[in-house]
Design a protein around this motif. Sequence first.
Motif, mmCIF file in Angstrom:
data_model
loop_
_atom_site.group_PDB
_atom_site.id
_atom_site.type_symbol
_atom_site.label_atom_id
_atom_site.label_comp_id
_atom_site.label_asym_id
_atom_site.label_seq_id
_atom_site.Cartn_x
_atom_site.Cartn_y
_atom_site.Cartn_z
ATOM 1 N N GLY A 1 0.833 -1.207 0.000
ATOM 2 C CA GLY A 1 0.000 0.000 0.000
ATOM 3 C C GLY A 1 0.864 1.253 0.000
ATOM 4 O O GLY A 1 1.069 1.885 1.023
ATOM 5 N N GLY B 1 0.185 4.132 -1.426
ATOM 6 C CA GLY B 1 -0.624 5.337 -1.219
ATOM 7 C C GLY B 1 0.083 6.554 -1.791
ATOM 8 O O GLY B 1 0.703 6.494 -2.859
ATOM 9 N N THR B 2 0.046 7.652 -1.062
ATOM 10 C CA THR B 2 0.686 8.872 -1.547
ATOM 11 C C THR B 2 2.120 8.994 -1.036
ATOM 12 O O THR B 2 2.751 10.026 -1.217
ATOM 13 C CB THR B 2 -0.121 10.112 -1.123
ATOM 14 O OG1 THR B 2 -0.304 10.065 0.292
ATOM 15 C CG2 THR B 2 -1.478 10.143 -1.812
ATOM 16 N N GLY B 3 2.590 7.977 -0.340
ATOM 17 C CA GLY B 3 3.999 7.952 0.049
ATOM 18 C C GLY B 3 4.292 8.461 1.455
ATOM 19 O O GLY B 3 5.460 8.567 1.834
ATOM 20 N N VAL B 4 3.273 8.753 2.245
ATOM 21 C CA VAL B 4 3.514 9.313 3.585
ATOM 22 C C VAL B 4 4.277 8.307 4.450
ATOM 23 O O VAL B 4 5.331 8.617 5.017
ATOM 24 C CB VAL B 4 2.184 9.714 4.263
ATOM 25 C CG1 VAL B 4 2.443 10.260 5.663
ATOM 26 C CG2 VAL B 4 1.447 10.741 3.411
ATOM 27 N N SER B 5 3.762 7.086 4.537
ATOM 28 C CA SER B 5 4.443 6.079 5.354
ATOM 29 C C SER B 5 5.828 5.782 4.784
ATOM 30 O O SER B 5 6.791 5.585 5.538
ATOM 31 C CB SER B 5 3.612 4.797 5.420
ATOM 32 O OG SER B 5 3.200 4.398 4.131
ATOM 33 N N ASP C 1 1.618 -1.365 -4.908
ATOM 34 C CA ASP C 1 0.272 -0.778 -4.930
ATOM 35 C C ASP C 1 -0.307 -1.019 -6.331
ATOM 36 O O ASP C 1 0.414 -0.895 -7.325
ATOM 37 C CB ASP C 1 0.334 0.734 -4.661
ATOM 38 C CG ASP C 1 -0.992 1.309 -4.192
ATOM 39 O OD1 ASP C 1 -1.059 1.779 -3.028
ATOM 40 O OD2 ASP C 1 -1.961 1.282 -4.974
ATOM 41 N N PRO C 2 -1.608 -1.368 -6.416
ATOM 42 C CA PRO C 2 -2.187 -1.609 -7.740
ATOM 43 C C PRO C 2 -2.499 -0.327 -8.509
ATOM 44 O O PRO C 2 -2.789 -0.390 -9.702
ATOM 45 C CB PRO C 2 -3.478 -2.377 -7.433
ATOM 46 C CG PRO C 2 -3.817 -2.031 -6.031
ATOM 47 C CD PRO C 2 -2.542 -1.693 -5.330
ATOM 48 N N HIS D 1 -1.080 6.431 -7.691
ATOM 49 C CA HIS D 1 -0.605 6.562 -6.310
ATOM 50 C C HIS D 1 0.916 6.472 -6.297
ATOM 51 O O HIS D 1 1.601 7.263 -5.643
ATOM 52 C CB HIS D 1 -1.189 5.454 -5.424
ATOM 53 C CG HIS D 1 -2.678 5.550 -5.223
ATOM 54 N ND1 HIS D 1 -3.359 4.816 -4.283
ATOM 55 C CD2 HIS D 1 -3.603 6.305 -5.848
ATOM 56 C CE1 HIS D 1 -4.645 5.110 -4.341
ATOM 57 N NE2 HIS D 1 -4.823 5.992 -5.296
ATOM 58 N N ALA E 1 -0.891 -6.894 -3.829
ATOM 59 C CA ALA E 1 0.108 -7.490 -2.939
ATOM 60 C C ALA E 1 0.194 -9.007 -3.101
ATOM 61 O O ALA E 1 1.293 -9.564 -3.161
ATOM 62 C CB ALA E 1 -0.227 -7.132 -1.488
ATOM 63 N N ASP F 1 -0.320 -1.918 4.810
ATOM 64 C CA ASP F 1 -1.323 -0.838 4.812
ATOM 65 C C ASP F 1 -2.090 -0.887 3.495
ATOM 66 O O ASP F 1 -2.296 0.130 2.845
ATOM 67 C CB ASP F 1 -0.605 0.513 5.000
ATOM 68 C CG ASP F 1 -1.554 1.649 5.337
ATOM 69 O OD1 ASP F 1 -2.710 1.370 5.719
ATOM 70 O OD2 ASP F 1 -1.137 2.818 5.219
ATOM 71 N N GLU G 1 -7.358 -8.646 3.323
ATOM 72 C CA GLU G 1 -6.266 -9.586 3.033
ATOM 73 C C GLU G 1 -5.228 -9.667 4.145
ATOM 74 O O GLU G 1 -4.158 -10.247 3.949
ATOM 75 C CB GLU G 1 -5.575 -9.161 1.723
ATOM 76 C CG GLU G 1 -6.507 -9.196 0.521
ATOM 77 C CD GLU G 1 -5.817 -8.784 -0.775
ATOM 78 O OE1 GLU G 1 -4.720 -8.183 -0.724
ATOM 79 O OE2 GLU G 1 -6.397 -9.058 -1.840
HETATM 80 C C1 SAM Z 1 -4.438 3.555 3.293
HETATM 81 S S1 SAM Z 1 -3.750 3.633 1.712
HETATM 82 C C2 SAM Z 1 -2.015 3.529 2.026
HETATM 83 C C3 SAM Z 1 -1.456 4.817 2.511
HETATM 84 C C4 SAM Z 1 0.053 4.857 2.476
HETATM 85 N N1 SAM Z 1 0.659 3.832 3.306
HETATM 86 C C5 SAM Z 1 0.510 6.247 2.886
HETATM 87 O O1 SAM Z 1 0.930 6.438 4.044
HETATM 88 O O2 SAM Z 1 0.414 7.136 2.036
HETATM 89 C C6 SAM Z 1 -4.059 2.045 1.063
HETATM 90 C C7 SAM Z 1 -3.367 1.771 -0.252
HETATM 91 O O3 SAM Z 1 -3.438 0.379 -0.495
HETATM 92 C C8 SAM Z 1 -3.604 0.193 -1.873
HETATM 93 N N2 SAM Z 1 -4.150 -1.148 -2.074
HETATM 94 C C9 SAM Z 1 -5.447 -1.520 -2.152
HETATM 95 N N3 SAM Z 1 -5.536 -2.831 -2.374
HETATM 96 C C10 SAM Z 1 -4.268 -3.309 -2.418
HETATM 97 C C11 SAM Z 1 -3.694 -4.584 -2.624
HETATM 98 N N4 SAM Z 1 -4.466 -5.649 -2.834
HETATM 99 N N5 SAM Z 1 -2.356 -4.703 -2.644
HETATM 100 C C12 SAM Z 1 -1.552 -3.612 -2.423
HETATM 101 N N6 SAM Z 1 -2.049 -2.376 -2.218
HETATM 102 C C13 SAM Z 1 -3.374 -2.229 -2.211
HETATM 103 C C14 SAM Z 1 -4.512 1.330 -2.307
HETATM 104 O O4 SAM Z 1 -4.391 1.586 -3.699
HETATM 105 C C15 SAM Z 1 -3.993 2.473 -1.449
HETATM 106 O O5 SAM Z 1 -3.016 3.223 -2.130
#
Ligand code: SAM
Length: 174
Positions: free
Chosen positions: A25, A27-31, A49-50, A54, A79, A97, A102
């Motif tokens: 996950g 996301g926008t790269g914060v973590s 990330d799919p 992002h 993932a 995240d 899953e």
């Molecule tokens: C809560 S956000 C993550 C935020 C990120 N860690 C951050 O701090 O910016 C969840 C992310 O998981 C991704 N996601 C959703 N299903 C997923 C999967 N099956 N495998 C990997 N990433 C997935 C989403 O596209 C999204 O970008």
Amino acid sequence: MSPGTGAALRLLAASVDAKAVAEIGTGTGVSGIHLLHGMRPDGVLTTVDPEPEHQQFARQAFRACGFASNRARFIPGRALDVLPRLADAGYDLVFCDGDRQEVMDYLAESLRLLRPGGLVVFEGVFANGRTVDSGPQPTEVLRLRELLRAVRESQELVPSLLPVGDGLLCAVKR
Ligand SMILES: C[S@@+](CC[C@H](N)C(=O)[O-])C[C@H]1O[C@@H](n2cnc3c(N)ncnc32)[C@H](O)[C@@H]1O
């Protein structure tokens, strides 16, 4: 992600002197930014990330924070399709995240990916309080409860649930 969660991620990455971190996950790269700050200066973050947009956003954010492009490996995809291709015992920390449905699969993959002494970390396990709410809950909350139970009962893990942000579940692999 709360500042407290970000600080905890930095600390956790530094505590295992992380050279290789896998993130589910992007996301926008914060973590990712927090993890990169805590890792060794030559450490590489592998992030999955799919959603290509992002990852594009995160790539720009990492660059804006001054991280060299070789500090992060972006893998587009889900993932459970990508993680089986990553090396056994090749990671110091796995940060989960992604999709809450899953999480049990993420735990199983993390145990394979981590070296002994490595850390698995799950973000958002309080689910805004729904994890401990006795009312009817969606399946993602049931999965989180299953995860909390499995981590607590595992003989392979030494866990702690940090009450930062929306709950950060951490466990060291023995
Ligand atoms: C809560 S956000 C993550 C935020 C990120 N860690 C951050 O701090 O910016 C969840 C992310 O998981 C991704 N996601 C959703 N299903 C997923 C999967 N099956 N495998 C990997 N990433 C997935 C989403 O596209 C999204 O970008």
